[in-house]
Design a protein around this motif. Structure first.
Motif, PDB file in Angstrom:
ATOM      1  N   GLN A 174       0.838  -1.203   0.000  1.00 53.86           N
ATOM      2  CA  GLN A 174       0.000   0.000   0.000  1.00 53.86           C
ATOM      3  C   GLN A 174       0.871   1.250   0.000  1.00 53.86           C
ATOM      4  O   GLN A 174       0.605   2.215  -0.705  1.00 53.86           O
ATOM      5  N   ALA A 175       1.941   1.209   0.826  1.00 51.73           N
ATOM      6  CA  ALA A 175       2.838   2.364   0.923  1.00 51.73           C
ATOM      7  C   ALA A 175       3.510   2.625  -0.428  1.00 51.73           C
ATOM      8  O   ALA A 175       3.665   3.778  -0.844  1.00 51.73           O
ATOM      9  N   ALA A 176       3.908   1.551  -1.110  1.00 46.49           N
ATOM     10  CA  ALA A 176       4.554   1.714  -2.422  1.00 46.49           C
ATOM     11  C   ALA A 176       3.588   2.367  -3.411  1.00 46.49           C
ATOM     12  O   ALA A 176       3.978   3.242  -4.187  1.00 46.49           O
ATOM     13  N   GLY A 177       2.321   1.970  -3.357  1.00 49.24           N
ATOM     14  CA  GLY A 177       1.313   2.569  -4.237  1.00 49.24           C
ATOM     15  C   GLY A 177       1.161   4.062  -3.957  1.00 49.24           C
ATOM     16  O   GLY A 177       1.098   4.882  -4.878  1.00 49.24           O
ATOM     17  N   ARG A 178       1.128   4.418  -2.655  1.00 50.88           N
ATOM     18  CA  ARG A 178       1.001   5.840  -2.309  1.00 50.88           C
ATOM     19  C   ARG A 178       2.233   6.616  -2.755  1.00 50.88           C
ATOM     20  O   ARG A 178       2.142   7.721  -3.279  1.00 50.88           O
ATOM     21  N   TYR A 179       3.409   6.013  -2.537  1.00 51.65           N
ATOM     22  CA  TYR A 179       4.666   6.661  -2.902  1.00 51.65           C
ATOM     23  C   TYR A 179       4.670   6.943  -4.410  1.00 51.65           C
ATOM     24  O   TYR A 179       5.056   8.035  -4.847  1.00 51.65           O
ATOM     25  N   ALA A 180       4.233   5.943  -5.193  1.00 51.28           N
ATOM     26  CA  ALA A 180       4.162   6.134  -6.648  1.00 51.28           C
ATOM     27  C   ALA A 180       3.190   7.278  -6.968  1.00 51.28           C
ATOM     28  O   ALA A 180       3.484   8.141  -7.804  1.00 51.28           O
ATOM     29  N   GLY A 181       2.050   7.284  -6.273  1.00 53.51           N
ATOM     30  CA  GLY A 181       1.051   8.327  -6.506  1.00 53.51           C
ATOM     31  C   GLY A 181       1.611   9.718  -6.222  1.00 53.51           C
ATOM     32  O   GLY A 181       1.372  10.666  -6.976  1.00 53.51           O
ATOM     33  N   ASP A 186       0.701   6.109 -11.677  1.00 55.34           N
ATOM     34  CA  ASP A 186      -0.456   5.307 -11.273  1.00 55.34           C
ATOM     35  C   ASP A 186      -0.049   4.095 -10.455  1.00 55.34           C
ATOM     36  O   ASP A 186      -0.829   3.599  -9.637  1.00 55.34           O
ATOM     37  N   GLU A 187       1.138   3.578 -10.737  1.00 55.84           N
ATOM     38  CA  GLU A 187       1.549   2.296 -10.160  1.00 55.84           C
ATOM     39  C   GLU A 187       3.016   2.342  -9.747  1.00 55.84           C
ATOM     40  O   GLU A 187       3.781   3.162 -10.260  1.00 55.84           O
ATOM     41  N   ALA A 188       3.386   1.399  -8.888  1.00 58.46           N
ATOM     42  CA  ALA A 188       4.800   1.158  -8.585  1.00 58.46           C
ATOM     43  C   ALA A 188       5.217  -0.122  -9.300  1.00 58.46           C
ATOM     44  O   ALA A 188       4.395  -1.012  -9.531  1.00 58.46           O
ATOM     45  N   LEU A 198      10.610  -7.202 -10.547  1.00 53.47           N
ATOM     46  CA  LEU A 198       9.812  -8.194  -9.816  1.00 53.47           C
ATOM     47  C   LEU A 198       8.327  -8.104 -10.207  1.00 53.47           C
ATOM     48  O   LEU A 198       7.855  -8.862 -11.032  1.00 53.47           O
ATOM     49  N   GLU A 199       7.588  -7.157  -9.639  1.00 48.38           N
ATOM     50  CA  GLU A 199       6.131  -7.087  -9.836  1.00 48.38           C
ATOM     51  C   GLU A 199       5.639  -5.735  -9.340  1.00 48.38           C
ATOM     52  O   GLU A 199       6.403  -4.960  -8.753  1.00 48.38           O
ATOM     53  N   GLY A 200       4.357  -5.459  -9.550  1.00 52.96           N
ATOM     54  CA  GLY A 200       3.732  -4.300  -8.929  1.00 52.96           C
ATOM     55  C   GLY A 200       3.240  -4.693  -7.542  1.00 52.96           C
ATOM     56  O   GLY A 200       3.244  -5.873  -7.184  1.00 52.96           O
ATOM     57  N   ALA A 258       3.991  -3.772 -22.753  1.00 52.02           N
ATOM     58  CA  ALA A 258       4.157  -4.198 -21.350  1.00 52.02           C
ATOM     59  C   ALA A 258       2.802  -4.076 -20.669  1.00 52.02           C
ATOM     60  O   ALA A 258       2.009  -3.175 -21.002  1.00 52.02           O
ATOM     61  N   TRP A 259       2.527  -4.982 -19.732  1.00 51.57           N
ATOM     62  CA  TRP A 259       1.226  -4.999 -19.058  1.00 51.57           C
ATOM     63  C   TRP A 259       1.387  -5.313 -17.577  1.00 51.57           C
ATOM     64  O   TRP A 259       2.210  -6.160 -17.194  1.00 51.57           O
ATOM     65  N   PHE A 260       0.578  -4.639 -16.768  1.00 49.41           N
ATOM     66  CA  PHE A 260       0.338  -5.097 -15.405  1.00 49.41           C
ATOM     67  C   PHE A 260      -0.875  -6.017 -15.485  1.00 49.41           C
ATOM     68  O   PHE A 260      -1.906  -5.637 -16.082  1.00 49.41           O
ATOM     69  N   VAL A 261      -0.755  -7.203 -14.934  1.00 45.60           N
ATOM     70  CA  VAL A 261      -1.878  -8.145 -15.001  1.00 45.60           C
ATOM     71  C   VAL A 261      -2.253  -8.606 -13.593  1.00 45.60           C
ATOM     72  O   VAL A 261      -1.392  -8.887 -12.762  1.00 45.60           O
ATOM     73  N   SER A 262      -3.535  -8.650 -13.344  1.00 41.26           N
ATOM     74  CA  SER A 262      -4.043  -9.176 -12.067  1.00 41.26           C
ATOM     75  C   SER A 262      -5.511  -9.525 -12.253  1.00 41.26           C
ATOM     76  O   SER A 262      -6.132  -9.125 -13.252  1.00 41.26           O
TER      77      SER A 262
END
Ligand code: PLP
Length: 295
Positions: A174-181, A186-188, A198-200, A258-262
């Motif tokens: 969650q912290a990484a997401g906020r830091y990116a924001g 939009d994403e880390a 590694l991954e998001g 490139a894609w983020f997938v989930s």
């Protein structure tokens, strides 16, 4: 989305419907103050022939593996299938127009009982596919790379890090997401301390290079994604070869897509990383979304 919540008693093998808006979890539950539990989020796609739980078995297999990594009781698949099917029936009855939604199901170590014993507790509830997911599917996302703080492939030497288990301890993610924001992204995108992608925080990364789909090896220190594996199972039909690889940030920036997938996102194009534009493969993005969402 409805306010439905199912509470699961894994020891008794029973469950009951209740209301998400009512208080349910004692603060003494170890998931509440230690994040000591596991979860899954599955996408449910509603079609003319009923509901499909996307990658249902992949999710449950990972749920069991996570339980084993945390020494939690082995989840009973029959019980959790009944929980999921009951929720789907209720959501479909409450809103027959629903096209898709998610179900989040979790197993907590619960509260201490007696001499060092615990009574596990589970729950499940529906989650909507919200607006920011819809816009990410359509417009793609930007990301900044962040150091994950450990070297790649550390997991086998340090099993207590629970790398690869889907635990309820997501404060770092969650912290990484906020830091990116805060940096306007939009994403880390996590990178190991020694430079391996590694991954998001809540998604896997796949890139296309020519006729190959490449994704980081789960053993490098990330969650093995059900969506990534679903896509890899379809790669041949798409005329592509699917492989695990150690990728560096340059590989992502130079990719042909490139894609983020989930599970909830399906596949969203990563169109910019650390301020560098990445090629967007719109046709393949749409194909991947169709495959994952079963449409
Ligand atoms: N990596 C992390 C850390 C996640 O939390 C998730 C999903 O929430 C994923 C990857 C993608 O996994 P899946 O495709 O099974 O949803």
């Amino acid at each position: 989305m409805t306010d439905l919540l199912i509470l699961v008693d894994p020891t008794a093998g029973t469950f009951e419907f209740t209301d998400l808006s009512a208080a349910q979890l004692p603060v003494t539950d170890l998931s509440a103050h230690r994040g000591d539990g596991i979860f899954e989020t599955v996408l449910v796609s509603m079609g003319a022939h009923g509901a499909t739980v996307v990658s249902r078995q992949r999710h449950f297999t990972r749920f069991r593996a996570s339980a084993s990594a945390l020494d939690l009781p082995d989840p009973d698949q029959g019980l959790w299938d009944r929980v999921i099917d009951s929720l789907i029936a209720e959501v479909a009855a409450a809103d027959p127009e629903t096209v898709e939604f998610g179900i989040r199901y979790a197993l907590s170590r619960g509260e201490q009982s007696g001499h060092g014993g615990f009574r596990a507790r589970g729950w499940a509830f529906p989650v909507p596919v919200d607006d920011h997911i819809h816009s990410a599917r359509e417009q793609g996302v930007t990301a900044v790379s962040l150091d994950r703080g450990f070297d790649a492939y550390i997991g086998s030497k340090a099993p207590w890090l629970l790398i690869g288990a889907k635990t309820l301890s997501y404060a770092v993610n969650q912290a990484a997401g906020r830091y990116a924001g805060q940096r306007g992204a939009d994403e880390a995108l996590f990178v190991s301390h020694d430079g391996i992608v590694l991954e998001g925080p809540t998604a896997n990364l796949i890139i296309r290079r020519g006729d190959r789909l490449l994704t980081p090896n789960p053993d490098a220190g990330l969650l093995s994604g059900t969506t990534q594996r679903l896509i890899f199972d379809h790669a041949e039909n798409l005329g592509l070869r699917a492989e695990y690889a150690d990728l560096r940030l340059e590989d992502v920036k130079m990719a042909d897509g490139a894609w983020f997938v989930s599970s909830m996102r399906s596949a969203v194009a990563l169109r910019e990383l650390d301020g560098n534009a990445i090629s967007v493969d719109q046709r393949l993005t749409e194909r991947l979304q169709e495959i994952i969402r079963g449409r």
